[in-house]
Design a protein around this motif. Sequence first.
Motif, mmCIF file in Angstrom:
data_model
loop_
_atom_site.group_PDB
_atom_site.id
_atom_site.type_symbol
_atom_site.label_atom_id
_atom_site.label_comp_id
_atom_site.label_asym_id
_atom_site.label_seq_id
_atom_site.Cartn_x
_atom_site.Cartn_y
_atom_site.Cartn_z
ATOM 1 N N ALA A 159 0.854 -1.193 0.000
ATOM 2 C CA ALA A 159 0.000 0.000 0.000
ATOM 3 C C ALA A 159 0.888 1.240 0.000
ATOM 4 C CB ALA A 159 -0.908 0.001 1.215
ATOM 5 N N PHE A 160 0.559 2.163 -0.865
ATOM 6 C CA PHE A 160 1.293 3.408 -1.002
ATOM 7 C C PHE A 160 0.365 4.540 -0.602
ATOM 8 C CE2 PHE A 160 2.639 0.287 -4.066
ATOM 9 C CZ PHE A 160 4.011 0.219 -3.832
ATOM 10 N N ASP A 161 0.817 5.384 0.298
ATOM 11 C CA ASP A 161 -0.066 6.436 0.822
ATOM 12 C C ASP A 161 -0.182 7.620 -0.138
ATOM 13 O OD1 ASP A 161 2.450 7.436 1.235
ATOM 14 O OD2 ASP A 161 2.111 8.052 3.296
ATOM 15 N N ARG A 162 -0.501 7.301 -1.347
ATOM 16 C CA ARG A 162 -0.780 8.299 -2.369
ATOM 17 C C ARG A 162 -2.014 7.820 -3.126
ATOM 18 N NH1 ARG A 162 1.975 10.680 0.450
ATOM 19 N NH2 ARG A 162 3.975 11.594 0.056
ATOM 20 N N ALA B 282 -3.309 4.939 -12.277
ATOM 21 C CA ALA B 282 -2.001 4.400 -11.888
ATOM 22 C C ALA B 282 -2.126 2.951 -11.433
ATOM 23 C CB ALA B 282 -1.390 5.254 -10.780
ATOM 24 N N ALA B 283 -3.150 2.652 -10.645
ATOM 25 C CA ALA B 283 -3.358 1.279 -10.184
ATOM 26 C C ALA B 283 -3.621 0.351 -11.364
ATOM 27 C CB ALA B 283 -4.513 1.217 -9.192
ATOM 28 N N ALA B 284 -4.464 0.792 -12.291
ATOM 29 C CA ALA B 284 -4.789 -0.035 -13.455
ATOM 30 C C ALA B 284 -3.559 -0.285 -14.331
ATOM 31 C CB ALA B 284 -5.888 0.629 -14.274
ATOM 32 N N MET B 285 -2.635 0.661 -14.380
ATOM 33 C CA MET B 285 -1.454 0.530 -15.228
ATOM 34 C C MET B 285 -0.371 -0.372 -14.631
ATOM 35 S SD MET B 285 -2.224 2.044 -17.924
ATOM 36 C CE MET B 285 -0.650 1.960 -18.741
ATOM 37 N N LEU B 286 -0.472 -0.712 -13.338
ATOM 38 C CA LEU B 286 0.578 -1.496 -12.695
ATOM 39 C C LEU B 286 0.826 -2.836 -13.372
ATOM 40 C CD1 LEU B 286 -0.125 -0.786 -8.925
ATOM 41 C CD2 LEU B 286 1.804 0.011 -10.301
ATOM 42 N N PHE B 287 -0.183 -3.416 -14.001
ATOM 43 C CA PHE B 287 -0.015 -4.724 -14.639
ATOM 44 C C PHE B 287 -0.146 -4.652 -16.157
ATOM 45 C CE2 PHE B 287 -1.137 -5.733 -10.281
ATOM 46 C CZ PHE B 287 -0.099 -6.590 -9.967
ATOM 47 N N ILE C 299 0.453 -17.172 -8.844
ATOM 48 C CA ILE C 299 0.255 -15.918 -8.111
ATOM 49 C C ILE C 299 -0.968 -15.194 -8.670
ATOM 50 C CG2 ILE C 299 1.247 -13.654 -7.580
ATOM 51 C CD1 ILE C 299 4.024 -15.004 -7.977
ATOM 52 N N THR C 300 -1.852 -14.783 -7.785
ATOM 53 C CA THR C 300 -2.924 -13.877 -8.177
ATOM 54 C C THR C 300 -2.569 -12.502 -7.624
ATOM 55 O OG1 THR C 300 -4.245 -14.349 -6.207
ATOM 56 C CG2 THR C 300 -4.686 -15.690 -8.154
ATOM 57 N N ALA C 301 -2.716 -11.498 -8.450
ATOM 58 C CA ALA C 301 -2.377 -10.140 -8.031
ATOM 59 C C ALA C 301 -3.425 -9.185 -8.569
ATOM 60 C CB ALA C 301 -0.992 -9.758 -8.542
ATOM 61 N N GLU C 302 -3.756 -8.193 -7.748
ATOM 62 C CA GLU C 302 -4.822 -7.265 -8.117
ATOM 63 C C GLU C 302 -4.495 -5.864 -7.620
ATOM 64 O OE1 GLU C 302 -9.228 -6.718 -6.351
ATOM 65 O OE2 GLU C 302 -8.755 -8.689 -7.142
ATOM 66 N N PRO C 303 -4.519 -4.876 -8.513
ATOM 67 C CA PRO C 303 -4.310 -3.495 -8.074
ATOM 68 C C PRO C 303 -5.620 -2.878 -7.588
ATOM 69 C CG PRO C 303 -4.517 -3.549 -10.446
ATOM 70 C CD PRO C 303 -4.606 -4.985 -9.969
ATOM 71 N N SER C 304 -5.518 -1.876 -6.743
ATOM 72 C CA SER C 304 -6.700 -1.131 -6.306
ATOM 73 C C SER C 304 -6.285 0.291 -5.940
ATOM 74 C CB SER C 304 -7.375 -1.822 -5.114
ATOM 75 O OG SER C 304 -6.491 -1.900 -4.020
ATOM 76 N N ALA C 305 -7.260 1.163 -5.895
ATOM 77 C CA ALA C 305 -6.993 2.554 -5.526
ATOM 78 C C ALA C 305 -8.193 3.101 -4.775
ATOM 79 C CB ALA C 305 -6.716 3.403 -6.758
ATOM 80 N N ASP C 306 -7.929 4.026 -3.879
ATOM 81 C CA ASP C 306 -8.974 4.678 -3.108
ATOM 82 C C ASP C 306 -8.524 6.118 -2.886
ATOM 83 O OD1 ASP C 306 -11.181 5.221 -1.491
ATOM 84 O OD2 ASP C 306 -11.041 3.312 -0.453
ATOM 85 N N HIS C 307 -9.253 6.850 -2.080
ATOM 86 C CA HIS C 307 -8.889 8.244 -1.828
ATOM 87 C C HIS C 307 -7.545 8.369 -1.129
ATOM 88 C CE1 HIS C 307 -12.554 10.047 -3.239
ATOM 89 N NE2 HIS C 307 -13.223 9.078 -2.643
ATOM 90 N N ASP C 308 -7.205 7.390 -0.290
ATOM 91 C CA ASP C 308 -6.013 7.499 0.545
ATOM 92 C C ASP C 308 -4.822 6.680 0.067
ATOM 93 O OD1 ASP C 308 -7.495 9.090 2.285
ATOM 94 O OD2 ASP C 308 -8.217 7.348 3.382
ATOM 95 N N TYR C 309 -5.001 5.757 -0.854
ATOM 96 C CA TYR C 309 -3.909 4.856 -1.197
ATOM 97 C C TYR C 309 -4.066 4.259 -2.590
ATOM 98 C CZ TYR C 309 -7.285 1.159 -0.427
ATOM 99 O OH TYR C 309 -8.386 0.355 -0.524
ATOM 100 N N VAL C 310 -2.964 3.733 -3.082
ATOM 101 C CA VAL C 310 -2.922 2.823 -4.234
ATOM 102 C C VAL C 310 -2.282 1.567 -3.686
ATOM 103 C CG1 VAL C 310 -1.881 2.380 -6.488
ATOM 104 C CG2 VAL C 310 -2.762 4.654 -5.950
ATOM 105 N N ALA C 311 -2.814 0.391 -4.033
ATOM 106 C CA ALA C 311 -2.313 -0.844 -3.442
ATOM 107 C C ALA C 311 -2.280 -1.976 -4.460
ATOM 108 C CB ALA C 311 -3.191 -1.252 -2.256
#
Length: 109
Positions: free
Chosen positions: A46-49, A62-67, A87-99
């Motif tokens: 999790a990145f606090d941006r 940015a989250a969608a572009m990670l993969f 490995i299953t991996a999934e990006p996500s984003a919210d107001h406080d973070y990108v993960a």
Amino acid sequence: PFATAPPSDPEGPLVFPRFVEHRLANGIRLLVSERHELPLVALRLAFDRGADQGPPGVGSFAAAMLFQGTRTRSALALSDELRDEGITAEPSADHDYVAVTAHCLSGKR
């Protein structure tokens, strides 16, 4: 339908996992919690941006572009490599973070 609700399990104490904090040489903070009951590895980076730190849509983009690939690995190659390793991996984003959340079986290779 039941005439009465089935009995519930007695409530036990709420026990949170113990976390140990580590710092990498580049300043990244790691919180690690080990549980060896199952052969699984679960992680969340999790990145606090998040959306609050930029124009609308930038965090989600940015989250969608990670993969979507890199200079040396296409999105398909990256997806295939993750799949081949189980490995299953999934990006996500919210107001406080990108993960990024990922799961895989643990094992020694």
